[in-house]
Design an enzyme around this catalytic site. Structure first.
Site, PDB file in Angstrom:
ATOM      1  N   LEU A 130       0.810  -1.213   0.000  1.00  0.00           N
ATOM      2  CA  LEU A 130       0.000   0.000   0.000  1.00  0.00           C
ATOM      3  C   LEU A 130       0.844   1.265   0.000  1.00  0.00           C
ATOM      4  O   LEU A 130       0.301   2.376   0.054  1.00  0.00           O
ATOM      5  CB  LEU A 130      -0.940   0.023   1.213  1.00  0.00           C
ATOM      6  CG  LEU A 130      -2.039  -1.042   1.255  1.00  0.00           C
ATOM      7  CD1 LEU A 130      -1.599  -2.245   2.076  1.00  0.00           C
ATOM      8  CD2 LEU A 130      -3.337  -0.474   1.796  1.00  0.00           C
ATOM      9  N   ALA A 131       2.157   1.124  -0.035  1.00  0.00           N
ATOM     10  CA  ALA A 131       3.026   2.299   0.022  1.00  0.00           C
ATOM     11  C   ALA A 131       2.903   3.108  -1.266  1.00  0.00           C
ATOM     12  O   ALA A 131       3.079   2.582  -2.361  1.00  0.00           O
ATOM     13  CB  ALA A 131       4.479   1.865   0.225  1.00  0.00           C
ATOM     14  N   ALA A 132       2.570   4.394  -1.126  1.00  0.00           N
ATOM     15  CA  ALA A 132       2.407   5.243  -2.304  1.00  0.00           C
ATOM     16  C   ALA A 132       2.251   6.696  -1.896  1.00  0.00           C
ATOM     17  O   ALA A 132       1.881   7.004  -0.758  1.00  0.00           O
ATOM     18  CB  ALA A 132       1.174   4.817  -3.108  1.00  0.00           C
ATOM     19  N   TYR A 151      -0.610  11.329 -10.727  1.00  0.00           N
ATOM     20  CA  TYR A 151      -0.813  10.268  -9.734  1.00  0.00           C
ATOM     21  C   TYR A 151      -1.383   9.019 -10.383  1.00  0.00           C
ATOM     22  O   TYR A 151      -0.857   7.910 -10.233  1.00  0.00           O
ATOM     23  CB  TYR A 151      -1.750  10.757  -8.632  1.00  0.00           C
ATOM     24  CG  TYR A 151      -2.382   9.628  -7.852  1.00  0.00           C
ATOM     25  CD1 TYR A 151      -1.623   8.848  -6.974  1.00  0.00           C
ATOM     26  CD2 TYR A 151      -3.727   9.319  -8.009  1.00  0.00           C
ATOM     27  CE1 TYR A 151      -2.195   7.789  -6.270  1.00  0.00           C
ATOM     28  CE2 TYR A 151      -4.307   8.269  -7.307  1.00  0.00           C
ATOM     29  CZ  TYR A 151      -3.546   7.511  -6.448  1.00  0.00           C
ATOM     30  OH  TYR A 151      -4.123   6.455  -5.771  1.00  0.00           O
ATOM     31  N   ASN A 204     -13.400   4.719  -3.784  1.00  0.00           N
ATOM     32  CA  ASN A 204     -13.060   5.683  -2.737  1.00  0.00           C
ATOM     33  C   ASN A 204     -13.282   5.139  -1.327  1.00  0.00           C
ATOM     34  O   ASN A 204     -14.395   5.195  -0.800  1.00  0.00           O
ATOM     35  CB  ASN A 204     -13.853   6.967  -2.949  1.00  0.00           C
ATOM     36  CG  ASN A 204     -13.449   7.664  -4.237  1.00  0.00           C
ATOM     37  OD1 ASN A 204     -13.818   7.216  -5.323  1.00  0.00           O
ATOM     38  ND2 ASN A 204     -12.684   8.730  -4.137  1.00  0.00           N
ATOM     39  N   ARG A 238     -18.786   9.725  -7.066  1.00  0.00           N
ATOM     40  CA  ARG A 238     -17.846   8.739  -6.549  1.00  0.00           C
ATOM     41  C   ARG A 238     -18.589   7.550  -5.961  1.00  0.00           C
ATOM     42  O   ARG A 238     -19.778   7.627  -5.642  1.00  0.00           O
ATOM     43  CB  ARG A 238     -16.944   9.375  -5.472  1.00  0.00           C
ATOM     44  CG  ARG A 238     -16.023  10.481  -5.981  1.00  0.00           C
ATOM     45  CD  ARG A 238     -14.974   9.948  -6.913  1.00  0.00           C
ATOM     46  NE  ARG A 238     -14.021  10.970  -7.360  1.00  0.00           N
ATOM     47  CZ  ARG A 238     -14.115  11.625  -8.513  1.00  0.00           C
ATOM     48  NH1 ARG A 238     -15.134  11.401  -9.334  1.00  0.00           N
ATOM     49  NH2 ARG A 238     -13.187  12.502  -8.856  1.00  0.00           N
ATOM     50  N   LEU A 243      -9.437  19.073 -17.691  1.00  0.00           N
ATOM     51  CA  LEU A 243      -9.274  17.804 -18.382  1.00  0.00           C
ATOM     52  C   LEU A 243      -8.749  16.702 -17.468  1.00  0.00           C
ATOM     53  O   LEU A 243      -8.732  15.525 -17.857  1.00  0.00           O
ATOM     54  CB  LEU A 243      -8.341  17.969 -19.585  1.00  0.00           C
ATOM     55  CG  LEU A 243      -8.858  18.874 -20.703  1.00  0.00           C
ATOM     56  CD1 LEU A 243      -7.815  18.989 -21.821  1.00  0.00           C
ATOM     57  CD2 LEU A 243     -10.176  18.346 -21.257  1.00  0.00           C
TER      58      LEU A 243
END
Length: 295
Positions: A49-51, A117, A146, A181, A245
């Protein structure tokens, strides 16, 4: 393995109090290959999960996202292969799909990353799959829509809304409120990760995780206000808007593959999840500064 940067809520450089005492805590950095080789010795399953995850900050510093999200993932995969890890569960994001071309969104939906990202996460996804196809490394890629809940970073929309309400504000400052979302409560996301890790059927698979319920940010604010029985208004701040955009206008999850392979389904409704999140934020105000926009 953690380098103790936010959002662990440990600004003093200490391990967070909520981390289980049984956990082996290794201080390191996903960008350092040696840290991963040491951390993965004797490990069976890796939850990667590292980000770097803040979309607005990726506009300012895309190179750091490449270093962490792409090269960091390569380090995880190389170390897992060298150390004989039995499974790597990689964390992707619904943002790699971009604005939905059709809904609900299955894993076969075209990838169309609309931010630096999202582009780095899509690149990482392809790296993960290449290690499965090229070297037989047992991997599975999770694409959570989400996720929200207690301890979420203050940069995310639900903590942003609730923190402002807890601070007594009734004019809520937000960016684009027309986008939709698919929100999934954290315990449901965690349950999905565990089921994917435990199932042999998920090796080599990409799996969406989401509730299958779509809601606009505008309606989300109204829902939270209704739960709390208060009246609010929304103020759009230009600085919170993504470039036109780059904005992902619509996300709605198709989690049927996860359901079929693992028997997973969400258990916590959006209403109940919002109540639990509100209670936690209200009880922990020191983690949130409602007057600051976190990128």
């Amino acid at each position: 393995l953690d380098n103790l940067t936010p959002p662990v809520h440990a600004g003093d450089g200490k391990w967070p109090a909520w981390l289980p005492k049984e956990a082996d805590r290794v201080r390191g950095d996903v960008r350092n290959a040696d840290d991963w080789r040491k951390a993965l010795r004797g490990v069976d399953v890796v939850f990667h999960l590292a980000a770097l995850i803040g979309i607005p900050f990726s506009y300012h510093s895309p190179d750091s996202y490449v270093d962490t999200n792409v090269k960091g993932t390569l380090n995880v995969l190389q170390a897992a292969r060298e150390e004989g890890v039995k499974k790597v569960v990689h964390t992707s994001t619904s943002e790699v799909y971009g604005t939905a071309q059709f809904t609900p969104i299955p894993e076969t939906h075209p990838l169309n990353p609309q931010s630096p990202y999202a582009a780095t996460k899509a690149a990482a996804d392809h790296l993960v799959q290449s290690f499965y196809l090229s070297f037989g490394l047992p991997v599975a890629t999770m694409r959570p829509f989400n996720t929200y809940g207690p301890r979420q970073s203050a940069r995310a929309v639900i903590p942003t809304i609730i923190a402002q309400l807890c601070a007594g504000k009734r004019a809520i400052h937000l960016g684009n409120t027309h986008a939709t979302r698919d929100f999934n409560y954290v315990s449901d996301t965690v349950d999905a990760f565990i089921k994917v890790a435990e199932s042999e059927k998920t090796v080599g698979q990409v799996l969406n995780t989401g509730s299958g319920r779509e809601i606009s940010i505008d309606d989300l604010v109204k829902l939270i206000a209704g739960i709390l029985k208060i009246k609010v208004k929304i103020v759009t701040q230009k600085g919170r808007l993504r470039p036109a955009l780059s904005e992902v206008e619509r996300l709605l999850c198709d989690a049927s593959r996860l359901r079929e392979l693992c028997g997973w389904s969400p258990r916590v409704s959006l209403e109940e999840g919002l109540r639990q999140t509100y209670r936690w934020i209200k009880a922990n105000p020191k983690y949130f500064k409602s007057e600051i926009y976190n990128v």
